[in-house]
Motif scaffolding. Structure first.
Motif, short mmCIF file in Angstrom:
data_model
loop_
_atom_site.label_atom_id
_atom_site.label_comp_id
_atom_site.label_asym_id
_atom_site.label_seq_id
_atom_site.Cartn_x
_atom_site.Cartn_y
_atom_site.Cartn_z
N ILE A 1 11.55 25.68 -110.84
CA ILE A 1 11.35 25.35 -109.42
C ILE A 1 12.72 25.04 -108.83
O ILE A 1 13.52 24.32 -109.45
CB ILE A 1 10.40 24.14 -109.27
N ALA A 2 13.02 25.62 -107.68
CA ALA A 2 14.31 25.34 -107.02
C ALA A 2 14.03 24.56 -105.75
O ALA A 2 13.35 25.06 -104.84
CB ALA A 2 15.04 26.64 -106.71
N TYR A 3 14.56 23.34 -105.69
CA TYR A 3 14.47 22.56 -104.46
C TYR A 3 15.66 22.91 -103.59
O TYR A 3 16.81 22.62 -103.94
CB TYR A 3 14.45 21.06 -104.75
N GLU A 4 15.39 23.58 -102.47
CA GLU A 4 16.45 24.01 -101.58
C GLU A 4 16.17 23.54 -100.15
O GLU A 4 15.41 24.20 -99.41
CB GLU A 4 16.54 25.54 -101.58
N PRO A 5 16.76 22.40 -99.76
CA PRO A 5 16.59 21.98 -98.37
C PRO A 5 17.18 23.04 -97.45
O PRO A 5 18.34 23.44 -97.62
CB PRO A 5 17.36 20.66 -98.28
N ILE A 6 16.39 23.52 -96.51
CA ILE A 6 16.80 24.68 -95.71
C ILE A 6 18.08 24.39 -94.92
O ILE A 6 18.95 25.24 -94.79
CB ILE A 6 15.64 25.11 -94.77
N TRP A 7 18.23 23.14 -94.47
CA TRP A 7 19.40 22.76 -93.68
C TRP A 7 20.68 22.74 -94.52
O TRP A 7 21.78 22.66 -93.95
CB TRP A 7 19.15 21.38 -93.05
N ALA A 8 20.55 22.85 -95.84
CA ALA A 8 21.75 22.81 -96.70
C ALA A 8 22.15 24.20 -97.20
O ALA A 8 23.18 24.35 -97.84
CB ALA A 8 21.50 21.89 -97.89
#
Ligand code: PEP
Length: 250
Positions: free
Chosen positions: A164-171
């Motif tokens: 699972i990749a946690y990728e905050p869109i704003w980053a």
């Protein structure tokens, strides 16, 4: 102990010549496969070439997307059967750019995760919140809803095999990185969601990456966090020297 996994996402960059040269440059710099998994997710046209150049080296090749059907009248799409046929090992599913620009829904992400696992491709399932969702205090709600939808119908062993990749869109691609503490908190919340859906054992086994402006300067701190088991890297994976530095981390 979860083995860290660093995956480069080249997005829609590079020519065949550049892709080949990159693979030639990193194959000798690859990490000890006992200590870290390394993956390059290239544009679909270069997958076969990368598999060939990296054959025998501990750098796996991944796709950036696929269809969930085995075959069919789906012009322009690539199937899990075709990826398997090329000896591709990983596939990114539900990247925020696909969710935003290609209307990829939670339901499609779930179908793709199932299809990937059916053909023993490791899905790297992306989740993450927008800036508005973060500012409204809805980060964990958004991410856990996406995780639940993506894993719907998978069994324990399939979840353990997934990333699972946690990728905050704003980053993503902005140069703004979540602090290691914030990223760890959300990755911990994802692990808790997996524990609630499955078991502690499954939650402890699943690998959770952070993604969003990861670079050689911040990878060590991110990897030192309890719940961060690696990184999904866009910009900093495009140059072989910075990708090689990421592989030295941890
Ligand atoms: C990505 O493409 O998933 C990503 C995290 O990009 P970047 O590292 O450039 O922010």
């Amino acid at each position: 102990m979860r083995k860290p996994i660093i995956a480069g996402n080249w997005k829609m960059y590079k020519t065949l010549e550049e892709a080949t040269q990159f693979a030639e440059e990193v194959k000798g710099l690859a990490p000890d496969p006992e200590k870290m998994d390394a993956v390059i997710c290239s544009p679909a046209p270069y997958l076969a070439q990368l598999v060939q150049v990296l054959d025998g080296y501990p750098v796996a090749v991944g796709a950036q997307n696929m269809h969930y059907e085995d075959e069919g009248a789906f012009t322009g799409e690539v199937s899990p059967v075709q990826l398997k046929d090329l000896s591709v090992q990983y596939v990114i599913i539900g990247h925020s750019e696909r969710r935003e620009y290609f209307n990829e829904t939670d339901e499609a992400v779930n179908k793709k995760a199932k299809a990937a696992l059916k053909y023993e491709l490791t899905p790297i399932i992306c989740v993450g919140e927008t800036l508005e969702e973060r500012e409204a205090g809805n980060t964990e709600k958004k991410v856990s809803t996406q995780v639940k939808a993506a894993l719907e119908g998978l069994n324990d062993s399939q979840v353990k095999q997934s990333v699972i990749a946690y990728e905050p869109i704003w980053a993503i691609g902005t140069g703004k990185t979540a602090t290691a503490e914030d990223a760890n908190e959300v990755c911990g919340a994802i692990r808790k969601t997996v524990a609630e859906l499955y078991s502690d054992e499954t939650a402890q086994a699943v690998r959770i990456q952070y993604g969003g402006s990861v670079k050689p300067e911040n990878i060590d701190e991110l990897l030192s966090m309890e719940h961060i088991d690696g990184a999904l890297v866009g910009g900093a994976s495009l140059k072989s020297d910075s990708f090689a530095k990421l592989l030295e981390a941890g």
